[in-house]
Write a protein that holds these residues in place. Sequence first.
Motif, mmCIF file in Angstrom:
data_model
loop_
_atom_site.group_PDB
_atom_site.id
_atom_site.type_symbol
_atom_site.label_atom_id
_atom_site.label_comp_id
_atom_site.label_asym_id
_atom_site.label_seq_id
_atom_site.Cartn_x
_atom_site.Cartn_y
_atom_site.Cartn_z
ATOM 1 N N LYS A 333 0.863 -1.182 0.056
ATOM 2 C CA LYS A 333 0.043 0.092 -0.129
ATOM 3 C C LYS A 333 0.769 1.208 -0.155
ATOM 4 C CE LYS A 333 -3.815 -1.903 2.181
ATOM 5 N NZ LYS A 333 -4.844 -2.145 3.284
ATOM 6 N N ASP A 337 -3.176 5.245 -0.294
ATOM 7 C CA ASP A 337 -4.264 3.947 -0.101
ATOM 8 C C ASP A 337 -4.740 4.047 1.372
ATOM 9 O OD1 ASP A 337 -3.899 2.996 -2.497
ATOM 10 O OD2 ASP A 337 -2.115 1.777 -1.886
ATOM 11 N N GLU A 338 -4.142 4.898 2.271
ATOM 12 C CA GLU A 338 -4.503 4.899 3.774
ATOM 13 C C GLU A 338 -5.106 6.588 4.057
ATOM 14 O OE1 GLU A 338 -4.467 2.590 5.742
ATOM 15 O OE2 GLU A 338 -3.403 1.221 4.400
ATOM 16 N N SER A 456 -3.010 1.113 8.188
ATOM 17 C CA SER A 456 -1.706 0.485 7.983
ATOM 18 C C SER A 456 -0.593 1.394 8.989
ATOM 19 C CB SER A 456 -0.894 0.701 6.665
ATOM 20 O OG SER A 456 -1.459 -0.263 6.016
#
Length: 491
Positions: A333, A337-338, A456
């Motif tokens: 990732k 993406d976070e 994450s």
Amino acid sequence: MQVIETLAEGLKREIKVVIPAKDMEQQMNERLADVKDKVRINGFRPGKVPVSHVKKMYGKSIMAELVNEIIRDRPSAILSERGEKSATQPEIAMTEDEAEAEKILNAQADLEFTLSYEIIPAIELKSVDGIKVTREVVEISEDEINEQILKIAESARTFETKKGKAADGDRVTMDYLGKVDGVPFDGGKDEDAELVIGSNRFIPGFEEQLVGLKAGDEKVITVTFPAEYPAANLAGKEATFDITVKEVAAPAATEINDDLATKLGVESVEKLKEIVRGQIESQYGNVTRQKIKRQILDQLDAIYKFEAPSKLIDAEFDNIWRQINTDLAQSGKTFADEDTTEEAAREEYRTLAERRVRLGLVLSEIGEKAGIEVTDEEMQRSLFAQLQQFPGQEKEILEFFRKTPGAAASLRAPIFEEKVIDKLLADVTVTDKTVTKEELLAEDAEEGDKPKKAASKKKAAAKVDDAAEGEEAAPKKKAAAKKKAAEGDAE
């Protein structure tokens, strides 16, 4: 010797040290006089070598030794005289001009060097009377104990041959041959292999295709090796397995009784339940302690606000950032993406690093003032625990701790911190609250030392926290930061 402060800005200090050439020469001459009586030089009787000759032969090397000893020993003495503690090893700078260095070695120029460092700020300890924490307690039921025993009993479970088709939980005995592109591969063949359907021991998708087979059946199973499979020649490849089922066996009913206890190596079912209860209590107790510890740290964070040494913060941030990037890389990732950016993440984790360093210093000061020490026995137990984690590498690990500066402090630090927390728990107000297992184990989305974004990132922060048994302790930082407590610093 002159000690001149040339910078005092916040926690930053710079000191110029000047040792007159005549003082350096005097020290050199004292050593030369000692050498003169011991050195053996052709053409001279022992003890009769002229000092001038000894100086010509050994003067520079002796002066070089003196300079090295001064650079090594004087900084700590100077800081001690000033009543200061350096957050990290002071940076030492001296002339790089060869001609100037030559003059120093010939006692023709003063020895000058500068020390640059950050001090550990003075921390005035405050009362903890106002700190209140809630200790969550779970009442362990008989059903939970029995449930755990049944899970443990799976390792001793027996199976009985059955007629009919294999179902989830059944054990299948089979021969198989694996192929990639029609060619058998190493490690892809076995005979009389036993596999419990649902155990997830084989490649994803393999076990599910055994459901419905019975003894004597043959089948070709097609699966795809995971992309991260350890064997590079198989990773991501599609494979087939020629299966021949030899037996299907269903799990025998498990009863919690003395027979089961005996199979598990315990003398009675009562003793087995006692052991399992203790294990569950220990697991819940660890979670409870972590939650209490976080409450204490959060409240200490609100009480203590001061500037922390930037070098310690930098080191802690580097540790966290390295973990964050490792975690993102492993998950494939990105920060996007976070739902965040690298810049925002850096800012959040910089704040976390500053908090950890500051609270680490506070815990260290509390422990030091309370006279908390880590015993040799506690250190031995910690070292033994490390050795148990790496069977077969005990010799290398022992060698590492013997030769690596600060390695012993890394063992001492978490022990010291937990003893400080114990001390605080005895002083703060603790209220017990009965909760369910689910409530105890539920993660707090607003944990004090974790940013509120990015799954994450939270996972990576949690890894760092777990490694430090909670959070606050800046590993090497505090060992360097609190030299006195570096032998027992707060990790």
